[in-house]
Design an enzyme around this catalytic site. Structure first.
Site, PDB file in Angstrom:
ATOM      1  N   GLU A 182       1.173 -33.736  -0.203  1.00 38.92           N
ATOM      2  CA  GLU A 182       1.071 -32.534   0.629  1.00 38.92           C
ATOM      3  C   GLU A 182       2.010 -32.690   1.826  1.00 38.92           C
ATOM      4  O   GLU A 182       1.675 -33.295   2.818  1.00 38.92           O
ATOM      5  CB  GLU A 182      -0.374 -32.330   1.095  1.00 38.92           C
ATOM      6  CG  GLU A 182      -0.593 -30.951   1.702  1.00 38.92           C
ATOM      7  CD  GLU A 182      -2.001 -30.747   2.228  1.00 38.92           C
ATOM      8  OE1 GLU A 182      -2.327 -29.596   2.546  1.00 38.92           O
ATOM      9  OE2 GLU A 182      -2.758 -31.728   2.339  1.00 38.92           O
ATOM     10  N   HIS A 242       1.381 -24.335   3.621  1.00 38.19           N
ATOM     11  CA  HIS A 242       1.851 -24.460   5.007  1.00 38.19           C
ATOM     12  C   HIS A 242       3.214 -23.779   5.138  1.00 38.19           C
ATOM     13  O   HIS A 242       4.205 -24.382   5.531  1.00 38.19           O
ATOM     14  CB  HIS A 242       1.893 -25.932   5.415  1.00 38.19           C
ATOM     15  CG  HIS A 242       0.539 -26.564   5.455  1.00 38.19           C
ATOM     16  ND1 HIS A 242      -0.296 -26.449   6.548  1.00 38.19           N
ATOM     17  CD2 HIS A 242      -0.138 -27.283   4.526  1.00 38.19           C
ATOM     18  CE1 HIS A 242      -1.430 -27.096   6.292  1.00 38.19           C
ATOM     19  NE2 HIS A 242      -1.368 -27.593   5.066  1.00 38.19           N
ATOM     20  N   HIS A 250      -4.503 -23.941  -0.916  1.00 36.40           N
ATOM     21  CA  HIS A 250      -5.577 -23.386  -0.072  1.00 36.40           C
ATOM     22  C   HIS A 250      -5.237 -21.995   0.494  1.00 36.40           C
ATOM     23  O   HIS A 250      -4.892 -21.836   1.644  1.00 36.40           O
ATOM     24  CB  HIS A 250      -6.021 -24.345   1.025  1.00 36.40           C
ATOM     25  CG  HIS A 250      -4.961 -25.053   1.802  1.00 36.40           C
ATOM     26  ND1 HIS A 250      -3.886 -24.424   2.385  1.00 36.40           N
ATOM     27  CD2 HIS A 250      -4.865 -26.359   2.142  1.00 36.40           C
ATOM     28  CE1 HIS A 250      -3.163 -25.317   3.033  1.00 36.40           C
ATOM     29  NE2 HIS A 250      -3.723 -26.493   2.894  1.00 36.40           N
ATOM     30  N   ASP A 254     -10.299 -30.181  -0.415  1.00 35.77           N
ATOM     31  CA  ASP A 254      -9.404 -30.550   0.694  1.00 35.77           C
ATOM     32  C   ASP A 254     -10.148 -31.459   1.672  1.00 35.77           C
ATOM     33  O   ASP A 254      -9.936 -31.428   2.880  1.00 35.77           O
ATOM     34  CB  ASP A 254      -8.876 -29.308   1.419  1.00 35.77           C
ATOM     35  CG  ASP A 254      -7.709 -29.611   2.363  1.00 35.77           C
ATOM     36  OD1 ASP A 254      -7.118 -30.702   2.261  1.00 35.77           O
ATOM     37  OD2 ASP A 254      -7.398 -28.767   3.235  1.00 35.77           O
TER      38      ASP A 254
END
Length: 399
Positions: free
Chosen positions: A134, A199, A220, A282
């Site tokens: 990530e 992100h 997410h 997460d």
């Protein structure tokens, strides 16, 4: 119990991909499902497990998990991997993808080696199926709790070197709008690594281009991405709307009841459906630990301090969530109780859909003959009674 020999699980309601078998029976041999049906067949010499009228479900697959039980996958120890895997197995996870944050490259290399050692020793926890990276090729505006000092553009020399270090990297996340983002996605795809977007400050045009080049999963959803934005008075669809607009785009959902309210869980479920949603925790090291304590997101050496309150992890200034403290049983329970999904759909989003997304559905994700015997038994409130990984009971509430 070993995963050799024969096992019979009976007297439970079995959730298969398309139906529920009342008072069903599953026969396992050498860790593989051999029979699934309604008849309580005789299996000479088998270890028998009475499900006692509870639900027998496929084991849950967590695509995005940083740790649990006080341990992180970036701690640099085999014990941390094993203990986190055991904690999540207690809550129904039978397979997981240990996840690394944006951070120090040498720390990453160290933990890739630790992963491989832990994978060989992991006999009592959720099975490791590969590593999810990530970051660090993210949008600074959507960094969330990611450490800003590591955020940067995709560097071909760097990511090619990292990928050469381990064949266990199965997925890598990035912001596709950043310089070199599309080339990075193409390279991942060429190496059999799943590209996902997260992100990110991407708008629809960026997301569509990324999707066309192989980025088929949104990390997410809603967290770490833009909704509708305005530029010079004109509105643009952000990453959230793009994931809805592209029918074939899969999405992760942190259904901990904190990252997203019930209204958005309902919207995602009704818009994307259970075949495009993967429930993910997460979760950080604080998963399974008490509220009201400080914790660390990331490694003990280079991580960020966080606080745990209200059933979620936050940055100390409370400007952002910092990962969840959820477990998979909570996700499934919330999709039923908060989003109104039928239990079979909630289970689907935690089992066969993530298996399909990661390309492991030939052996994982559903209770059909020929697949691994990854099974959870739970009550009407999705409280786990037993967790079975490849035919081995790794958690039994009664013991």
């Amino acid at each position: 119990m070993s995963n050799t020999g024969k096992v019979k699980i009976y007297n439970g309601n079995i959730i298969t991909p398309y139906r529920t078998i009342a008072n069903g029976t599953i026969v396992i041999e050498d860790g593989i499902i051999k029979q699934v049906g309604s008849a309580n067949v005789e299996v000479p010499g088998a270890l028998e497990i009475d499900a006692k009228g509870l639900t027998i479900s496929p084991g849950f697959i967590d695509l995005h998990v940083h740790g649990g039980g006080g341990h992180s996958f970036l701690d640099g120890s085999v014990n941390a991997f094993l203990k986190a895997a055991e904690l999540h197995a207690m809550h129904g996870t039978t397979s997981m993808y240990p996840t690394a944050l944006s951070g120090d490259k040498e720390e990453l290399y160290k933990n890739l080696g630790v992963y491989e050692r832990a994978n060989k020793e992991n006999t009592m926890g959720a099975q490791f199926l590969g590593v999810f990276l990530e970051g660090p090729y993210y949008s600074m505006e959507q960094k969330g709790a990611q450490n800003p000092k590591y955020i940067r553009n995709a560097d071909p020399e760097e990511y090619k070197e990292i990928l050469s270090r381990s064949p266990m990297i199965k997925r890598w996340d990035s912001a596709p709008e950043r310089e070199g983002g599309i080339e990075f996605i193409r390279y991942l795809k060429s190496k059999g690594v799943l590209p996902s977007m997260g992100h990110t400050s991407a708008v629809y045009e960026d997301v569509l281009q990324a999707f066309e080049n192989g980025c088929t999963l949104a990390t997410h959803l809603y967290s770490g991405m833009t909704g509708v934005i305005r530029k010079h008075s004109f509105r643009f669809a952000g990453g959230v709307e793009s994931a809805f607009l592209i029918d074939e785009m899969n999405v992760e959902v942190i259904a901990d009841g904190k990252h997203l309210p019930p209204s958005l869980l309902k919207l995602i479920y009704r818009t994307k459906g259970p075949d495009r949603i993967a429930l993910v925790t997460d979760s950080i090291r604080a998963a399974g630990m008490p509220d009201g304590e400080e914790s660390i997101l990331g490694s003990l050496e280079n991580g960020i301090k966080v606080i745990v309150e209200d059933g979620v992890a936050k940055l100390p200034d409370r400007t952002s969530f910092a990962g969840s403290v959820a477990t998979t049983d909570r996700l499934v329970r919330n999709m039923v109780n908060l989003a109104g999904a039928p239990l079979c759909d909630a289970v689907r989003m935690a089992s066969i859909t993530p298996a399909n997304i990661m390309g492991v559905s030939d052996t994982k994700g559903s209770l059909v003959p020929g697949k691994d015997a990854d099974i959870v038994i739970f009550n009407d409130n999705v409280e786990i009674a037993k967790t079975i990984v490849k035919g081995r009971v790794v958690y039994d509430k009664e013991k």
